[in-house]
Design an enzyme around this catalytic site. Structure first.
Site, short mmCIF file in Angstrom:
data_model
loop_
_atom_site.label_atom_id
_atom_site.label_comp_id
_atom_site.label_asym_id
_atom_site.label_seq_id
_atom_site.Cartn_x
_atom_site.Cartn_y
_atom_site.Cartn_z
CG ASP A 30 -2.11 0.98 1.04
OD1 ASP A 30 -2.38 1.40 -0.11
OD2 ASP A 30 -2.76 1.32 2.04
N GLY A 31 0.33 2.31 -0.54
CA GLY A 31 0.98 3.61 -0.51
C GLY A 31 0.00 4.63 0.01
CD GLU A 38 -1.17 2.46 -3.52
OE1 GLU A 38 -0.75 1.30 -3.32
OE2 GLU A 38 -2.17 2.93 -2.95
CG ASP A 40 -5.12 0.00 -1.73
OD1 ASP A 40 -4.12 0.45 -2.33
OD2 ASP A 40 -5.43 0.36 -0.59
CG HIS A 48 -9.40 2.57 3.12
ND1 HIS A 48 -8.47 2.79 4.11
CD2 HIS A 48 -8.94 3.22 2.02
CE1 HIS A 48 -7.50 3.56 3.63
NE2 HIS A 48 -7.76 3.82 2.36
CG ASP A 79 -4.31 2.76 5.10
OD1 ASP A 79 -4.01 3.46 4.11
OD2 ASP A 79 -5.02 3.17 6.03
#
Length: 156
Positions: free
Chosen positions: A9-10, A49, A71, A126, A136
Site C-alpha cells: 500500500d501507498g 504505491e 489496492d 479500506h 495502510d
C-alpha cells in the site's frame, strides 16, 4: 521457485504531499512474515504505491512466484492489462499521446517483473482486509514522519 505472498500500500497526506509506502511479505510453507515501509517528504500516492511494489520485490533474494495484492488500480492495471509493456514499446508515450508519468519507477520495476513471476491482484482499499489495513497504517505512519528524505524522482 519459492512462493511468496505480498501485500502493498501507498499513502500520501495530500497529493502531492508527504508520503509513505508499506509491504508485508509472507513465504508459503514457512512461518515467515516481514513488514517493511518507508516514505518521502514530497511525493504522490501513485509513486508510493509503486515503491511499495518495487521495494517488496527487491528484497527477494532469488526468483520467486509472487502473488501481489494491492489496492492501486494504477499499478495493478498498468501491469496486468499490459499497458506497461506498450509504454515501453512506444518509448514511454501513452495511447493518448501524452508522456507516461513516473517513468523512473516503472524502469526500476521492469527488471523485477522479469526476474520474478508476479501475479497482481487488486483489493478494494479500506474494506477490512487485515494485511491491506496493516499496510495502510504502516504507510500513513511513514508519511507522518518529520525526517523524511526527498523523493528525487518526483517532478512537480
Amino acid at each position: 521457485m519459492q512462493k511468496v505472498t505480498i501485500h502493498t500500500d501507498g499513502s500520501c497526506l495530500g497529493n502531492p504531499g508527504p508520503g509513505g509506502w508499506a509491504a508485508i511479505l509472507k513465504l508459503e510453507g514457512e512461518d515467515y512474515r516481514k513488514e517493511f515501509s518507508g516514505g518521502y517528504a514530497l511525493t504522490t500516492n501513485n509513486r508510493m504505491e509503486m515503491l511499495a511494489v518495487i521495494e517488496s520485490l527487491v528484497i527477494l533474494k532469488s526468483p520467486c512466484l509472487v502473488d501481489l495484492y494491492t489496492d492501486s488500480r494504477y499499478v495493478c492495471d498498468s501491469v496486468s492489462k499490459g499497458w506497461l509493456w506498450g509504454w515501453v514499446k512506444k518509448n514511454w508515450i501513452k495511447s493518448d499521446k501524452k508522456p507516461v508519468l513516473n517513468v523512473d519507477l516503472w524502469q526500476r520495476m521492469l527488471p523485477l517483473l522479469r526476474q520474478h513471476k508476479v501475479t497482481f491482484h487488486w483489493l478494494k482499499g479500506h474494506a477490512g482486509h487485515p494485511e491491506n489495513e496493516r499496510c495502510d497504517v504502516l504507510a500513513r505512519t511513514q508519511a507522518s514522519r518529520r525526517d523524511l528524505p526527498q523523493d528525487t524522482g518526483y517532478k512537480a
